[in-house]
Design a protein around this motif. Structure first.
Motif, short mmCIF file in Angstrom:
data_model
loop_
_atom_site.label_atom_id
_atom_site.label_comp_id
_atom_site.label_asym_id
_atom_site.label_seq_id
_atom_site.Cartn_x
_atom_site.Cartn_y
_atom_site.Cartn_z
N VAL A 95 41.85 -7.27 -18.47
CA VAL A 95 41.60 -6.09 -18.92
C VAL A 95 42.56 -4.95 -18.32
O VAL A 95 43.48 -4.39 -19.17
N ALA A 96 42.55 -5.15 -17.04
CA ALA A 96 43.49 -4.28 -16.07
C ALA A 96 44.85 -4.70 -16.57
O ALA A 96 45.68 -3.88 -16.65
N ALA A 97 45.22 -5.95 -16.56
CA ALA A 97 46.79 -6.40 -16.70
C ALA A 97 47.27 -5.98 -18.20
O ALA A 97 48.28 -5.54 -18.29
N SER A 98 46.12 -5.91 -19.13
CA SER A 98 46.59 -5.43 -20.38
C SER A 98 46.70 -4.14 -20.41
O SER A 98 47.66 -3.73 -21.13
N PHE A 99 46.08 -3.38 -19.82
CA PHE A 99 46.27 -1.84 -19.70
C PHE A 99 47.65 -1.49 -19.27
O PHE A 99 48.35 -0.62 -19.84
N ARG A 100 48.05 -2.26 -18.13
CA ARG A 100 49.05 -2.15 -17.21
C ARG A 100 50.37 -2.47 -18.38
O ARG A 100 51.42 -1.74 -18.12
N GLN A 101 50.30 -3.57 -18.89
CA GLN A 101 51.17 -4.02 -19.70
C GLN A 101 51.70 -2.93 -20.89
O GLN A 101 52.80 -2.56 -21.04
N TYR A 102 50.65 -2.36 -21.52
CA TYR A 102 51.18 -1.23 -22.64
C TYR A 102 51.43 0.06 -22.01
O TYR A 102 51.95 0.62 -22.66
N SER A 103 50.95 0.14 -20.60
CA SER A 103 51.34 1.48 -19.97
C SER A 103 52.95 1.60 -19.64
O SER A 103 53.36 2.46 -19.54
N THR A 104 53.69 0.41 -19.99
CA THR A 104 55.01 0.07 -19.61
C THR A 104 55.93 0.71 -20.94
O THR A 104 57.09 0.97 -20.97
N TYR A 105 55.19 0.72 -22.18
CA TYR A 105 56.05 1.25 -23.44
C TYR A 105 55.92 2.78 -23.53
O TYR A 105 54.99 3.52 -24.43
N ARG A 106 56.57 3.49 -22.68
CA ARG A 106 56.64 4.88 -22.63
C ARG A 106 57.07 5.47 -23.83
O ARG A 106 56.56 6.52 -24.52
N VAL A 107 58.24 5.06 -24.27
CA VAL A 107 58.78 5.79 -25.58
C VAL A 107 58.05 5.44 -26.66
O VAL A 107 57.89 6.51 -27.39
N ALA A 108 57.47 4.25 -26.97
CA ALA A 108 56.64 3.99 -27.94
C ALA A 108 55.47 4.98 -28.23
O ALA A 108 55.05 5.27 -29.04
N THR A 109 54.96 5.15 -26.76
CA THR A 109 53.77 5.94 -26.71
C THR A 109 53.99 7.42 -27.07
O THR A 109 53.51 8.03 -28.05
N VAL A 110 55.16 7.99 -26.57
CA VAL A 110 55.49 9.43 -26.89
C VAL A 110 55.83 9.32 -28.61
O VAL A 110 55.16 10.33 -29.09
N ALA A 111 56.43 8.60 -28.88
CA ALA A 111 56.67 8.34 -30.57
C ALA A 111 55.33 8.29 -31.43
O ALA A 111 55.24 8.81 -32.15
N GLY A 112 54.49 7.54 -30.82
CA GLY A 112 53.02 7.28 -31.28
C GLY A 112 52.14 8.56 -31.33
O GLY A 112 51.64 9.03 -32.35
N VAL A 113 52.56 9.42 -30.25
CA VAL A 113 51.66 10.41 -30.11
C VAL A 113 52.27 11.67 -31.22
O VAL A 113 51.45 12.33 -31.61
N PHE A 114 53.34 11.73 -31.23
CA PHE A 114 54.32 12.53 -32.16
C PHE A 114 53.54 12.42 -33.54
O PHE A 114 53.41 12.99 -34.39
N THR A 115 53.92 10.71 -33.90
CA THR A 115 53.41 10.65 -35.27
C THR A 115 52.05 10.75 -35.49
O THR A 115 51.66 11.31 -36.75
N ASN A 116 51.24 10.53 -34.59
CA ASN A 116 49.88 10.86 -34.79
C ASN A 116 49.56 12.04 -35.10
O ASN A 116 48.58 12.55 -35.80
N SER A 117 49.98 13.11 -34.47
CA SER A 117 49.65 14.52 -34.48
C SER A 117 50.21 14.98 -35.80
O SER A 117 49.68 15.77 -36.35
N ILE A 118 51.37 14.33 -36.39
CA ILE A 118 51.89 15.10 -37.66
C ILE A 118 50.89 14.59 -38.67
O ILE A 118 50.53 15.25 -39.71
#
Length: 264
Positions: free
Chosen positions: A8-31
């Motif tokens: 669980v912790a390793a999976s969390f860390r793995q996805y936390s490395t995708y910072r650009v995708a995360t920012v894009a996802g937040v923007f799209t989700n908000s719109i």
């Protein structure tokens, strides 16, 4: 249990490395949330300020809680397991010391935890600033609401996994995934509240696991249900999780009996 937690912790860390995708996802989700909120608020305004128990603030809360759940439950489906079946990589998964279902569930929990924190909560904060939201003040409602979120993620994971496991018998699962995603997004209450459905469709929807994925956690965290009213809904989530676990296990067992991988 220690190995489960580490995955669980390793999976969390793995996805936390995708910072650009995360920012894009937040923007799209908000719109997308703003678009949905404007549509629902317009419908409520046309109806005279209230529509089947939802006023403007409750509808806005419904939208933004739904947006917060969109990424963690992966409302548009996944194809990872199906691709591993088609490519033969599932043979490696089956040889791991941890069971297949537990392994992928651990990965799902880690991924969903990150998606909830990084891509779910920020759009909800945007919504709170732009349209306002209402949340419960009772600590028990928060506790049951968070439990409902975990169970919603679990039920969504199992249902999606069952769709993926049909890859043992289907050459291409994309069409089935598209149909499942469309049905799930409608009947889960993600697009519009289930209370807005025609009465006959409400009865049909309640007989499926889909409301347990979205409508139940939203109702619990928005304060539409009291803790006493939330408990039976959480019980339904637990029941569906059990049923879908058995279904996924039976499909996996049937599929692995006929599995053939080139070279061994």
């Amino acid at each position: 249990m220690l190995a489960f937690g580490r995955i669980v912790a390793a999976s969390f860390r793995q996805y936390s490395t995708y910072r650009v995708a995360t920012v894009a996802g937040v923007f799209t989700n908000s719109i997308f949330g703003l678009i949905r909120a404007s549509i629902l608020l317009a419908a409520i305004s046309t109806a005279g300020g209230e529509l089947r128990g939802y006023d403007a603030l409750q509808a806005a809360t419904y939208v933004w809680l739904g947006q917060a759940l969109l990424a963690p439950i992966e409302a548009f489906g996944t194809r990872e397991v199906a691709e591993r079946v088609h490519e033969g990589d599932i043979a490696v998964d089956l040889l791991r010391p941890m069971g297949f279902l537990r392994l992928h569930y651990a990965r799902k929990l880690g991924r969903s935890a990150f998606l909830l924190l990084a891509r779910g909560i920020p759009p909800m904060l945007v919504g709170a600033l732009l349209t306002g939201i209402t949340l419960p003040t009772d600590p028990l409602s928060w506790l049951l609401g968070l439990l409902a979120v975990v169970l919603a993620i679990t039920v969504a994971f199992l249902a999606d996994l069952i769709v993926n496991l049909t890859a043992f018998w289907l050459v291409q699962t994309r069409g089935l995934t598209v149909v499942y995603t469309a049905v799930m997004n409608l009947l889960s209450g993600f697009l519009i509240p289930i209370a807005w459905f025609p009465d006959q469709l409400i009865a049909l929807t309640r007989a499926t696991p889909f409301p347990a994925m979205v409508q139940t956690p939203i109702d619990a965290l928005s304060g539409r249900l009291t803790p006493l009213e939330t408990l039976p809904q959480v019980g339904i989530q637990v029941a569906w999780a059990a049923v879908l676990t058995v279904g996924a296990w039976l499909l996996l067992r049937a599929g692995t009996r006929s599995l053939e991988v080139q070279g061994g």
